[in-house]
Write a protein that holds these residues in place. Structure first.
Motif, PDB file in Angstrom:
ATOM      1  N   PHE A 122       0.828  -1.203   0.000  1.00  0.00           N
ATOM      2  CA  PHE A 122       0.000   0.000   0.000  1.00  0.00           C
ATOM      3  C   PHE A 122       0.863   1.254   0.000  1.00  0.00           C
ATOM      4  O   PHE A 122       1.029   1.912   1.014  1.00  0.00           O
ATOM      5  CB  PHE A 122      -0.950   0.010   1.200  1.00  0.00           C
ATOM      6  N   TYR A 123       1.446   1.571  -1.140  1.00  0.00           N
ATOM      7  CA  TYR A 123       2.165   2.830  -1.301  1.00  0.00           C
ATOM      8  C   TYR A 123       1.781   3.396  -2.663  1.00  0.00           C
ATOM      9  O   TYR A 123       1.268   2.674  -3.529  1.00  0.00           O
ATOM     10  CB  TYR A 123       3.676   2.630  -1.164  1.00  0.00           C
ATOM     11  N   ALA A 124       2.002   4.697  -2.846  1.00  0.00           N
ATOM     12  CA  ALA A 124       1.426   5.430  -3.965  1.00  0.00           C
ATOM     13  C   ALA A 124       1.628   4.738  -5.320  1.00  0.00           C
ATOM     14  O   ALA A 124       0.672   4.570  -6.074  1.00  0.00           O
ATOM     15  CB  ALA A 124       1.976   6.849  -3.994  1.00  0.00           C
ATOM     16  N   ASN A 128      -1.367   3.367  -7.517  1.00  0.00           N
ATOM     17  CA  ASN A 128      -1.648   3.969  -8.826  1.00  0.00           C
ATOM     18  C   ASN A 128      -1.757   2.900  -9.909  1.00  0.00           C
ATOM     19  O   ASN A 128      -2.606   2.977 -10.796  1.00  0.00           O
ATOM     20  CB  ASN A 128      -0.554   4.970  -9.213  1.00  0.00           C
ATOM     21  N   LEU A 157      -4.627   0.222  10.184  1.00  0.00           N
ATOM     22  CA  LEU A 157      -5.527   0.227   9.032  1.00  0.00           C
ATOM     23  C   LEU A 157      -5.662  -1.167   8.420  1.00  0.00           C
ATOM     24  O   LEU A 157      -4.662  -1.840   8.190  1.00  0.00           O
ATOM     25  CB  LEU A 157      -5.003   1.178   7.958  1.00  0.00           C
ATOM     26  N   PRO A 161     -10.025   0.487   3.925  1.00  0.00           N
ATOM     27  CA  PRO A 161      -9.783   1.863   3.473  1.00  0.00           C
ATOM     28  C   PRO A 161      -9.127   1.938   2.102  1.00  0.00           C
ATOM     29  O   PRO A 161      -9.451   2.830   1.310  1.00  0.00           O
ATOM     30  CB  PRO A 161      -8.849   2.418   4.555  1.00  0.00           C
TER      31      PRO A 161
ATOM     32  N   GLU B 124       1.654  12.677  -2.761  1.00  0.00           N
ATOM     33  CA  GLU B 124       2.379  11.889  -3.766  1.00  0.00           C
ATOM     34  C   GLU B 124       3.123  10.724  -3.130  1.00  0.00           C
ATOM     35  O   GLU B 124       2.524   9.850  -2.548  1.00  0.00           O
ATOM     36  CB  GLU B 124       3.298  12.793  -4.591  1.00  0.00           C
ATOM     37  N   ARG B 125       4.466  10.740  -3.172  1.00  0.00           N
ATOM     38  CA  ARG B 125       5.228   9.602  -2.648  1.00  0.00           C
ATOM     39  C   ARG B 125       5.092   9.410  -1.148  1.00  0.00           C
ATOM     40  O   ARG B 125       5.459   8.368  -0.603  1.00  0.00           O
ATOM     41  CB  ARG B 125       6.713   9.795  -2.957  1.00  0.00           C
ATOM     42  N   PHE B 127       2.390   9.137   0.368  1.00  0.00           N
ATOM     43  CA  PHE B 127       1.248   8.257   0.626  1.00  0.00           C
ATOM     44  C   PHE B 127       1.746   6.817   0.759  1.00  0.00           C
ATOM     45  O   PHE B 127       1.821   6.067  -0.211  1.00  0.00           O
ATOM     46  CB  PHE B 127       0.209   8.344  -0.499  1.00  0.00           C
ATOM     47  N   THR B 128       2.141   6.464   1.980  1.00  0.00           N
ATOM     48  CA  THR B 128       2.571   5.098   2.269  1.00  0.00           C
ATOM     49  C   THR B 128       1.649   4.549   3.345  1.00  0.00           C
ATOM     50  O   THR B 128       0.953   5.309   4.031  1.00  0.00           O
ATOM     51  CB  THR B 128       4.005   5.074   2.829  1.00  0.00           C
ATOM     52  N   TYR B 129       1.650   3.227   3.495  1.00  0.00           N
ATOM     53  CA  TYR B 129       0.843   2.623   4.566  1.00  0.00           C
ATOM     54  C   TYR B 129       1.240   3.220   5.909  1.00  0.00           C
ATOM     55  O   TYR B 129       0.387   3.596   6.715  1.00  0.00           O
ATOM     56  CB  TYR B 129       1.041   1.103   4.596  1.00  0.00           C
ATOM     57  N   LEU B 132      -0.086   6.837   6.312  1.00  0.00           N
ATOM     58  CA  LEU B 132      -1.547   6.845   6.434  1.00  0.00           C
ATOM     59  C   LEU B 132      -1.951   6.259   7.785  1.00  0.00           C
ATOM     60  O   LEU B 132      -2.879   6.738   8.439  1.00  0.00           O
ATOM     61  CB  LEU B 132      -2.188   6.060   5.291  1.00  0.00           C
ATOM     62  N   ASN B 133      -1.234   5.227   8.214  1.00  0.00           N
ATOM     63  CA  ASN B 133      -1.547   4.588   9.490  1.00  0.00           C
ATOM     64  C   ASN B 133      -1.262   5.524  10.662  1.00  0.00           C
ATOM     65  O   ASN B 133      -2.021   5.570  11.631  1.00  0.00           O
ATOM     66  CB  ASN B 133      -0.753   3.288   9.624  1.00  0.00           C
ATOM     67  N   PHE B 136      -4.079   7.849  10.795  1.00  0.00           N
ATOM     68  CA  PHE B 136      -5.255   7.118  11.283  1.00  0.00           C
ATOM     69  C   PHE B 136      -5.204   6.953  12.803  1.00  0.00           C
ATOM     70  O   PHE B 136      -6.171   7.225  13.515  1.00  0.00           O
ATOM     71  CB  PHE B 136      -5.324   5.754  10.593  1.00  0.00           C
ATOM     72  N   LEU B 164      -3.610   8.662  -8.390  1.00  0.00           N
ATOM     73  CA  LEU B 164      -4.659   8.892  -7.399  1.00  0.00           C
ATOM     74  C   LEU B 164      -4.422  10.246  -6.752  1.00  0.00           C
ATOM     75  O   LEU B 164      -3.304  10.593  -6.399  1.00  0.00           O
ATOM     76  CB  LEU B 164      -4.617   7.812  -6.309  1.00  0.00           C
ATOM     77  N   TYR B 169      -7.338   9.141  -1.035  1.00  0.00           N
ATOM     78  CA  TYR B 169      -6.733   8.795   0.258  1.00  0.00           C
ATOM     79  C   TYR B 169      -7.536   9.376   1.424  1.00  0.00           C
ATOM     80  O   TYR B 169      -7.600   8.786   2.507  1.00  0.00           O
ATOM     81  CB  TYR B 169      -5.279   9.259   0.301  1.00  0.00           C
ATOM     82  N   ALA B 172     -10.178   6.970   2.128  1.00  0.00           N
ATOM     83  CA  ALA B 172      -9.663   5.829   2.892  1.00  0.00           C
ATOM     84  C   ALA B 172      -9.730   6.117   4.397  1.00  0.00           C
ATOM     85  O   ALA B 172     -10.235   5.302   5.172  1.00  0.00           O
ATOM     86  CB  ALA B 172      -8.228   5.506   2.472  1.00  0.00           C
ATOM     87  N   LEU B 173      -9.248   7.277   4.803  1.00  0.00           N
ATOM     88  CA  LEU B 173      -9.258   7.609   6.235  1.00  0.00           C
ATOM     89  C   LEU B 173     -10.671   7.878   6.733  1.00  0.00           C
ATOM     90  O   LEU B 173     -11.000   7.564   7.878  1.00  0.00           O
ATOM     91  CB  LEU B 173      -8.348   8.801   6.525  1.00  0.00           C
TER      92      LEU B 173
END
Ligand SMILES: [Mg+2]
Ligand SMILES: [Mg+2]
Lengths: 267, 267
Positions: A122-124, A128, A157, A161, B124-125, B127-129, B132-133, B136, B164, B169, B172-173
């Protein structure tokens, strides 16, 4: 309940026959009794997106259960079945440990996306990639849509999501394959019939035993099966009142097996 | 055209698709728009360039537009990050940022220890788990989880394919925490109103010009502004009879709108 031919018994794992590495009291012996009954066919059914069937199996064996690998049917088995039935070539957003359940599946030039709990995926860039496939018409298959789960360092998570993100961006709905989807229970039954090829087993000749009122019991009832709620595992006082259909709520798997034996004897 | 039936003292201009088209490097200017902006800057009309750009500070965006040939003051740029910063200031919030490194400077003034909200842009980059976690885990600990997003796009085009956008994202949250985010950006009516207030004008004397019929024109109209559609950027011929939004005017490009407007104001 009346029974004509054979009875399919679907049994949840965690909370129903074991908790972590301990068997529920009497469960090993109760499963043995079911196995000895010539009118019973068993499947052990569970939602998992992290553990392969191989891992689940060796864990159950270590606890002392006499269960064969092919008797375990997971949400990943359901995803695989869907992929095979529709001849799809999936991009797999799964952790490495889960990939072995998809061994032999063609994943070149993908026309589907299978998504489970896969933090390392789960990374961009990878999201994508999945997004572009789904936007181009690839089928989006979710092993399940859990929002979050309890991990060692607090809440984390779940896959839900990330499924939601792809659904929103592409204006599509994912096909969810785990419990409590009716398709899951039907596919579990189908996997039994594939083996007992001569015999048709209809949903009404199947009974589900589980500790989760919604995912196990309501799901099975909605799929046209019978169901028994057991008061172990995640069961909380009053859970049976959340179910429409008034199934029996029994103390544990041991009582559930007694109940099934009486059912067979009376038919 | 009826967008000129009332006096116009201020203009809100979309950037991408109106001034230039994105692509390799800085992208490509729409040639006639360079001259049109020059004429506007020399007139007594007030202008704000209203964008959902969330990966650059205004300074960097102004520099980029300068390289494309547009003479634009940083103060004339209206982007979500500074608008979000003023929202945070007004409400005494301490943000946790999940934004592009290029926009972090807009939030330099805030105390980020013990955050009580999450601000999310097109990271952009980033956006990793893991990231995001972290966001969250912070949100679900709060009594009133607040997620503030810089825009809410589903996806956008880059030279190496579709990506995306922040909306996916954010979704997702939202799903994980069962909340709704506060969107700062188009097509939010408050965002247009804030841009108008920034010029010290009223809604009634301002016109929005953009290429996105839903986000620019529909959004502006919801805020009570007149909305003028350009036939550049992401414009599609079938929008001339759009089922949801009827623009107050349709022009070939920014230059045509500016010609009509300046001729009218001179008369
Ligand atoms: Mg269970
Ligand atoms: Mg635009």
């Amino acid at each position: 309940m009346t029974l004509k031919k054979k009875l399919a018994v679907l049994i949840d794992l965690s909370g129903t026959i074991h908790i972590e590495d301990c068997a529920i009291k009497g469960a090993i012996e109760a499963i043995g009794r079911l196995r000895a009954n010539p009118r019973v066919r068993m499947r052990f059914v569970t939602n998992t997106t992290k553990e392969s069937i191989g891992r689940l199996h060796s864990r159950l064996q270590k606890i002392g259960f006499d269960i064969a690998k092919h008797e375990i049917f997971t949400s990943m088995s359901a995803a695989r079945r869907l992929v095979e039935n529709e001849r799809l070539r999936p991009m797999l957003l799964l952790e490495d440990v889960a990939l072995e359940d998809f061994e032999g599946i063609d994943t070149t030039n993908p026309n589907a996306v299978v998504i489970g709990l896969a933090p390392s995926q789960f990374y961009a860039e990878r999201m994508n990639e999945a997004f572009r496939l789904v936007l181009d018409g690839a089928k989006l298959i979710a092993i399940h849509k859990a929002r979050y789960f309890k991990s060692a360092d607090g809440m984390a998570l779940g896959p839900g999501p990330f499924v939601q993100a792809l659904e929103f961006a592409t204006d599509t709905k994912a096909t969810v394959v785990g419990k409590p989807e009716s398709a899951f229970f039907h596919m579990a039954l189908q996997s039994l019939m594939d083996e007992e090829s001569a015999e048709e087993i209809s949903a009404e000749d199947a009974v589900m035993i589980g500790d989760d009122a919604r995912d196990d019991v309501q799901g099975a009832l909605d799929a046209g099966m019978k169901a028994i709620l057991v008061k172990t595992g995640k069961y909380r006082d009053g859970d049976e009142r959340k179910i429409t259909g008034d199934p029996p709520a029994l103390d544990s798997i041991v009582d559930a097996v007694d109940y099934i034996e009486r059912l067979i004897d009376n038919s | 055209m009826n967008w000129l039936s009332k006096p116009v003292r201020g203009l809100l201009l979309d950037i991408t698709g109106v001034l230039y088209n994105s692509g390799e490097g800085d992208g490509v200017a729409i040639a006639s728009s360079i001259e049109a902006v020059k004429r506007l800057q020399a007139s007594d009309l007030k202008i704000r360039f209203v964008s959902n750009e969330s990966s650059n500070t205004r300074a960097k965006l102004a520099a980029k537009l300068g390289r494309l040939g547009f003479e634009i003051q940083e103060e004339q740029l209206f982007t979500p990050a500074p608008a979000a910063a003023s929202y945070l200031r007004q409400h005494g919030l301490r943000p946790h940022l999940l934004v592009h490194p290029g926009v972090q400077d807009e939030f330099a003034e805030f105390d980020m220890t013990d955050p009580n909200c999450v601000v999310m842009g097109d990271a952009e980059r980033e956006f990793t788990y893991q990231n995001l976690n972290t966001a969250f885990q912070l949100l679900i600990k709060l009594d009133r989880p607040q997620l503030i997003t810089l825009g809410y796009g589903k996806y956008y085009m880059e030279t190496d394919g579709l990506k995306l956008d922040v909306g996916a994202y954010a979704k997702a949250l939202e799903y994980a925490c069962d909340i709704q985010s506060l969107v700062i950006g188009k097509p939010n009516a408050e965002y247009f109103s804030a841009a108008v207030a920034d010029m010290q004008l009223t809604i009634d004397e301002t016109v929005m010009i953009g290429d996105d019929i839903l986000s620019d024109i529909g959004g502006a109209q919801k805020a009570g502004l007149r909305g003028v559609q350009v036939r550049t950027g992401k414009w599609r011929p079938q929008w001339e009879n759009h089922p949801i939004v009827t623009p107050d005017g349709i022009v070939d490009n920014l230059a045509e709108a500016v010609n009509l407007l300046l001729a009218q104001n001179a008369a």
